[in-house]
Design a protein around this motif. Structure first.
Motif, mmCIF file in Angstrom:
data_model
loop_
_atom_site.group_PDB
_atom_site.id
_atom_site.type_symbol
_atom_site.label_atom_id
_atom_site.label_comp_id
_atom_site.label_asym_id
_atom_site.label_seq_id
_atom_site.Cartn_x
_atom_site.Cartn_y
_atom_site.Cartn_z
ATOM 1 N N ARG A 148 0.988 -1.272 -0.201
ATOM 2 C CA ARG A 148 -0.021 0.070 -0.107
ATOM 3 C C ARG A 148 0.834 1.261 0.128
ATOM 4 O O ARG A 148 1.903 1.187 0.595
ATOM 5 C CB ARG A 148 -0.916 -0.040 1.189
ATOM 6 N N SER A 149 0.518 2.199 -0.532
ATOM 7 C CA SER A 149 0.956 3.695 -0.823
ATOM 8 C C SER A 149 0.430 4.603 0.079
ATOM 9 O O SER A 149 -0.754 4.396 0.141
ATOM 10 C CB SER A 149 1.229 3.916 -2.000
ATOM 11 N N TYR A 150 1.146 5.646 0.646
ATOM 12 C CA TYR A 150 0.592 6.560 1.545
ATOM 13 C C TYR A 150 1.261 7.725 1.250
ATOM 14 O O TYR A 150 2.519 7.720 0.880
ATOM 15 C CB TYR A 150 0.850 6.206 3.117
ATOM 16 N N GLY A 151 0.536 8.774 1.174
ATOM 17 C CA GLY A 151 1.088 10.309 0.822
ATOM 18 C C GLY A 151 1.060 10.490 -0.686
ATOM 19 O O GLY A 151 0.604 9.639 -1.355
ATOM 20 N N ARG A 152 1.789 11.444 -0.940
ATOM 21 C CA ARG A 152 1.922 11.865 -2.492
ATOM 22 C C ARG A 152 3.097 12.400 -2.713
ATOM 23 O O ARG A 152 3.726 13.172 -1.640
ATOM 24 C CB ARG A 152 0.745 12.771 -2.523
ATOM 25 N N SER A 156 6.540 13.163 -0.450
ATOM 26 C CA SER A 156 6.120 12.324 0.865
ATOM 27 C C SER A 156 5.520 10.809 0.388
ATOM 28 O O SER A 156 5.102 10.308 1.615
ATOM 29 C CB SER A 156 5.242 13.382 1.753
ATOM 30 N N LEU A 157 5.609 10.315 -0.697
ATOM 31 C CA LEU A 157 4.876 9.014 -0.862
ATOM 32 C C LEU A 157 5.856 8.127 -0.232
ATOM 33 O O LEU A 157 7.026 8.189 -0.050
ATOM 34 C CB LEU A 157 5.166 8.796 -2.489
ATOM 35 N N PHE A 158 5.151 7.209 0.373
ATOM 36 C CA PHE A 158 5.866 5.962 1.021
ATOM 37 C C PHE A 158 5.040 4.705 1.000
ATOM 38 O O PHE A 158 3.992 4.845 0.909
ATOM 39 C CB PHE A 158 5.661 6.624 2.758
ATOM 40 N N VAL A 159 5.793 3.525 0.696
ATOM 41 C CA VAL A 159 4.866 2.385 0.428
ATOM 42 C C VAL A 159 5.387 1.565 1.367
ATOM 43 O O VAL A 159 6.621 1.233 1.966
ATOM 44 C CB VAL A 159 5.685 1.806 -0.846
ATOM 45 N N ILE A 160 4.196 0.678 1.864
ATOM 46 C CA ILE A 160 4.506 -0.330 2.883
ATOM 47 C C ILE A 160 4.257 -1.519 2.295
ATOM 48 O O ILE A 160 3.370 -2.130 1.769
ATOM 49 C CB ILE A 160 3.842 -0.325 4.141
ATOM 50 N N GLU A 161 5.376 -2.599 2.089
ATOM 51 C CA GLU A 161 5.000 -3.747 1.453
ATOM 52 C C GLU A 161 4.810 -5.123 2.481
ATOM 53 O O GLU A 161 4.837 -4.765 3.777
ATOM 54 C CB GLU A 161 6.312 -4.484 0.917
ATOM 55 N N ASN A 162 3.942 -6.227 1.970
ATOM 56 C CA ASN A 162 3.630 -7.152 2.843
ATOM 57 C C ASN A 162 2.743 -7.048 3.898
ATOM 58 O O ASN A 162 2.845 -7.520 5.061
ATOM 59 C CB ASN A 162 4.986 -8.121 3.295
ATOM 60 N N ILE A 163 1.860 -6.278 3.530
ATOM 61 C CA ILE A 163 0.740 -5.849 4.798
ATOM 62 C C ILE A 163 -0.269 -7.197 4.515
ATOM 63 O O ILE A 163 -0.896 -7.333 3.572
ATOM 64 C CB ILE A 163 0.078 -4.479 4.361
ATOM 65 N N ILE A 169 4.612 2.132 11.893
ATOM 66 C CA ILE A 169 5.540 2.130 10.721
ATOM 67 C C ILE A 169 5.617 3.485 10.101
ATOM 68 O O ILE A 169 6.788 3.960 9.756
ATOM 69 C CB ILE A 169 5.442 1.043 9.675
ATOM 70 N N LYS A 170 4.672 4.060 10.001
ATOM 71 C CA LYS A 170 4.429 5.363 9.409
ATOM 72 C C LYS A 170 5.108 6.343 10.331
ATOM 73 O O LYS A 170 5.802 7.396 9.875
ATOM 74 C CB LYS A 170 3.047 5.779 8.989
ATOM 75 N N LEU A 171 4.919 6.451 11.721
ATOM 76 C CA LEU A 171 5.491 7.344 12.489
ATOM 77 C C LEU A 171 7.024 6.993 12.539
ATOM 78 O O LEU A 171 7.722 8.125 12.651
ATOM 79 C CB LEU A 171 5.168 6.725 13.939
ATOM 80 N N HIS A 172 7.678 5.873 12.380
ATOM 81 C CA HIS A 172 9.157 5.780 12.263
ATOM 82 C C HIS A 172 9.534 5.479 10.850
ATOM 83 O O HIS A 172 10.834 5.063 10.736
ATOM 84 C CB HIS A 172 9.308 4.543 13.133
ATOM 85 N N ARG A 173 8.821 5.837 9.992
ATOM 86 C CA ARG A 173 9.331 5.585 8.505
ATOM 87 C C ARG A 173 10.425 6.284 8.113
ATOM 88 O O ARG A 173 11.512 5.611 7.439
ATOM 89 C CB ARG A 173 8.246 6.052 7.324
ATOM 90 N N ARG A 174 10.937 7.306 8.647
ATOM 91 C CA ARG A 174 12.549 7.960 8.217
ATOM 92 C C ARG A 174 13.520 7.019 8.719
ATOM 93 O O ARG A 174 14.532 6.804 8.048
ATOM 94 C CB ARG A 174 12.476 9.378 8.663
ATOM 95 N N ALA A 175 13.360 6.432 9.882
ATOM 96 C CA ALA A 175 14.449 5.448 10.463
ATOM 97 C C ALA A 175 14.399 4.023 9.748
ATOM 98 O O ALA A 175 15.677 3.487 9.539
ATOM 99 C CB ALA A 175 14.263 5.508 11.869
ATOM 100 N N TRP A 176 13.153 3.713 9.391
ATOM 101 C CA TRP A 176 13.170 2.125 9.088
ATOM 102 C C TRP A 176 13.050 2.097 7.596
ATOM 103 O O TRP A 176 13.334 0.818 6.842
ATOM 104 C CB TRP A 176 11.693 1.657 9.573
#
Length: 75
Positions: A18-22, A25-32, A56-63
Motif C-alpha cells: 500500500r502507498s501512503y502520501g503523495r 512524501s510518498l511512502f510504500v509499505i510492503e507485505n501488509i 511504521i508510518k511514525l518511524h518511517r524515516r528511520a526504517w
C-alpha cells in the motif's frame, strides 16, 4: 479462519503493498497482511495490522529504505 464480516469459515490472509502520501512524501509499505473472504468478498485489515501500519508510518524515516521506482500514469 473465520471472517469477521460474515462469520463464515474460509477467510485467508494475503499480502499486499500500500502507498501512503503523495509526491515527495510518498511512502510504500510492503507485505501488509489483509484478511480476504471468498464467501462475502470482503477484504479487511485487523486492528493489530492497523496499529502496526501507524507505528511504521511514525518511524518511517528511520526504517525505510529508499529505492528507485518506475511510475506510469493511466491515460
Amino acid at each position: 479462519m473465520v471472517c469477521d464480516i460474515c462469520g463464515q469459515s474460509g477467510a485467508h490472509v494475503r499480502r499486499v503493498s500500500r502507498s501512503y502520501g503523495r509526491g515527495a512524501s510518498l511512502f510504500v509499505i510492503e507485505n501488509i497482511p489483509i484478511v480476504s473472504c471468498p464467501n462475502c468478498g470482503e477484504s479487511y485489515l485487523t486492528a493489530e495490522t492497523l496499529h502496526e501500519i501507524e507505528r511504521i508510518k511514525l518511524h518511517r524515516r528511520a526504517w525505510a529504505q529508499e529505492r528507485p521506482v518506475a511510475v506510469a500514469a493511466f491515460a
